[in-house]
Design an enzyme around this catalytic site. Sequence first.
Site, PDB file in Angstrom:
ATOM      1  N   ASN A 170       8.443  -5.590  -6.257  1.00 28.91           N
ATOM      2  CA  ASN A 170       7.024  -5.392  -6.086  1.00 28.91           C
ATOM      3  C   ASN A 170       6.361  -6.067  -7.382  1.00 28.91           C
ATOM      4  O   ASN A 170       5.162  -6.686  -7.283  1.00 28.91           O
ATOM      5  CB  ASN A 170       6.561  -4.192  -6.020  1.00 28.91           C
ATOM      6  CG  ASN A 170       7.094  -3.210  -7.019  1.00 28.91           C
ATOM      7  OD1 ASN A 170       8.311  -3.023  -7.268  1.00 28.91           O
ATOM      8  ND2 ASN A 170       6.261  -2.738  -8.021  1.00 28.91           N
ATOM      9  N   THR A 185       6.874   6.442  -1.008  1.00 28.73           N
ATOM     10  CA  THR A 185       7.367   7.343  -2.015  1.00 28.73           C
ATOM     11  C   THR A 185       8.160   8.364  -1.489  1.00 28.73           C
ATOM     12  O   THR A 185       9.303   8.712  -1.873  1.00 28.73           O
ATOM     13  CB  THR A 185       6.452   7.814  -3.303  1.00 28.73           C
ATOM     14  OG1 THR A 185       5.609   6.723  -3.695  1.00 28.73           O
ATOM     15  CG2 THR A 185       6.880   8.614  -4.142  1.00 28.73           C
ATOM     16  N   GLN A 227       7.768  -3.452   0.311  1.00 30.40           N
ATOM     17  CA  GLN A 227       7.071  -4.462   0.201  1.00 30.40           C
ATOM     18  C   GLN A 227       7.452  -5.748   1.187  1.00 30.40           C
ATOM     19  O   GLN A 227       7.033  -6.786   1.412  1.00 30.40           O
ATOM     20  CB  GLN A 227       7.188  -5.382  -1.037  1.00 30.40           C
ATOM     21  CG  GLN A 227       6.785  -4.612  -2.322  1.00 30.40           C
ATOM     22  CD  GLN A 227       5.339  -4.675  -2.473  1.00 30.40           C
ATOM     23  OE1 GLN A 227       4.542  -5.468  -1.787  1.00 30.40           O
ATOM     24  NE2 GLN A 227       4.842  -3.409  -3.301  1.00 30.40           N
ATOM     25  N   SER A 272       5.844   1.573   4.112  1.00 32.70           N
ATOM     26  CA  SER A 272       4.925   2.059   3.670  1.00 32.70           C
ATOM     27  C   SER A 272       3.495   1.210   4.290  1.00 32.70           C
ATOM     28  O   SER A 272       3.403   0.082   4.198  1.00 32.70           O
ATOM     29  CB  SER A 272       4.534   2.097   2.219  1.00 32.70           C
ATOM     30  OG  SER A 272       3.406   2.627   1.882  1.00 32.70           O
ATOM     31  N   CYS A 304       1.318   1.076  -9.950  1.00 34.51           N
ATOM     32  CA  CYS A 304       1.765   2.513 -10.430  1.00 34.51           C
ATOM     33  C   CYS A 304       2.046   2.516 -11.926  1.00 34.51           C
ATOM     34  O   CYS A 304       2.145   3.535 -12.602  1.00 34.51           O
ATOM     35  CB  CYS A 304       2.951   2.890  -9.642  1.00 34.51           C
ATOM     36  SG  CYS A 304       2.482   2.909  -8.088  1.00 34.51           S
TER      37      CYS A 304
HETATM   38  N1  PLP Z   1       8.277   0.974  -3.478  1.00 30.28           N
HETATM   39  C1  PLP Z   1       7.679  -0.237  -3.678  1.00 30.28           C
HETATM   40  C2  PLP Z   1       8.658  -1.262  -3.859  1.00 30.28           C
HETATM   41  C3  PLP Z   1       6.524  -0.343  -3.862  1.00 30.28           C
HETATM   42  O1  PLP Z   1       5.853  -1.488  -4.033  1.00 30.28           O
HETATM   43  C4  PLP Z   1       5.964   1.056  -3.632  1.00 30.28           C
HETATM   44  C5  PLP Z   1       4.312   0.688  -3.953  1.00 30.28           C
HETATM   45  O2  PLP Z   1       3.901   0.251  -4.785  1.00 30.28           O
HETATM   46  C6  PLP Z   1       6.234   1.916  -3.239  1.00 30.28           C
HETATM   47  C7  PLP Z   1       7.738   2.083  -3.234  1.00 30.28           C
HETATM   48  C8  PLP Z   1       5.641   3.338  -3.190  1.00 30.28           C
HETATM   49  O3  PLP Z   1       4.822   3.134  -1.863  1.00 30.28           O
HETATM   50  P1  PLP Z   1       3.642   4.428  -1.736  1.00 30.28           P
HETATM   51  O4  PLP Z   1       2.351   3.614  -2.213  1.00 30.28           O
HETATM   52  O5  PLP Z   1       3.715   4.283  -0.102  1.00 30.28           O
HETATM   53  O6  PLP Z   1       3.919   5.650  -2.017  1.00 30.28           O
END
Ligand code: PLP
Length: 380
Positions: free
Chosen positions: A150, A70, A178, A198, A325
């Site tokens: 995702n 994020t 992902q 991530s 999320c």
């Molecule tokens: N982008 C995608 C495609 C994700 O699937 C996620 C998490 O689910 C994120 C960003 C956010 O990553 P993080 O959990 O490390 O903040």
Amino acid sequence: MIYLDNAATTRMATEALEVMIPYLTGQFGNPSSAHSHGRKARLVVEAARQSVASQLMVEPQSIVFTSCGTEANNMAVLAALRDLRCQHIITSPLEHHAVLNTVMHYASQFKVPVTMVNNDSRGCIDLQHLRSILSGQKAKCFVTLMHANNELGNLLDIQAVAEICKNHGAVYHADCVQTIGHLPLDLTSLQVGMASGSGHKFHGPKGTGILYIHPALSIQPMIWGGGQEDLRRSGTENVAGIAGFAKALELAMEDIDADMRRVKNLKRYFSAALQEALPGLRFNGDPDHHLYTVLSVSLPSSGYSMSLLRELDNLGICVSGGSACSSQGPSHVMQALGRDAAESVTIRFSFSRYNSIDEIDVVIATLRELANAPYLPVSG
Ligand code: PLP
């Protein structure tokens, strides 16, 4: 517990945890300290950067360690508008909220328009539409389109997107949260401007991420302070997390071909059994361009209960209704596909190298039982 929610987060690899422990205990130095204790920590961070960069086929200086995917997405969007002077944002309604909400926030702050690229009912991005949006633009554009969705698992041809962006002088950011650690990626050849990753998505620690920044792009920090990360992200480095991130990525890439083959087989086996066990089931996404870790299905709400996910949870099976999320409401991704949330129950199964055929058999048997249970054919 059977864990089939690996797109939300993954179990940490023991080896990744083991490399972290010394930096949480005896070797607790601050990488910015001049004394030997600090210098040792600096070596750990820079070795991790070297390792991550070599896995992604880029220069070490192009990797900035962040606190999560994020944060990396936020950094990319802010830098594109503030430092790279992009005056128009192009994205899609299928992006993760870590991109969508950030785009909306900064677009409003910098007073730049946002254009959404069209997608079809499978969630495929219309590249011809992207071309035509870019062709009609005089302003410098920032394009942010994710590598793998995702919720659906759809894979975007990010090399093609990068090429289109290059031809139109646009800056391209790919949310690769992902895919980093799941696919062999050569970010240099792919020619993306920026890419996010991530750690917790590939058996690394939570609270770790990276932003890859192409060497030609010069950006300012989002977090100001002591000038760490080559003046691009201040704050004392998470030494243990960074070491764990690098180790998890090394492990993921070590046996990537064998792991991909095994997980693909699990998914194929699961899909076939699922289709037989749950009449009326529909697979979501693009079957031709698909990440092997994700399987999204929809069941008609006329035949299956909305409480299916809860029932599975009660029986120790972790799956998801979409992204973790956005588990509180209807999925914006399914909405963008033109689906009515009331008409179907959507389940995302996502796999990892730690899943087994035995687990898949248990999940199938459980779903079969639930599908025959009298309380299920009640919509609500
Ligand atoms: N982008 C995608 C495609 C994700 O699937 C996620 C998490 O689910 C994120 C960003 C956010 O990553 P993080 O959990 O490390 O903040």
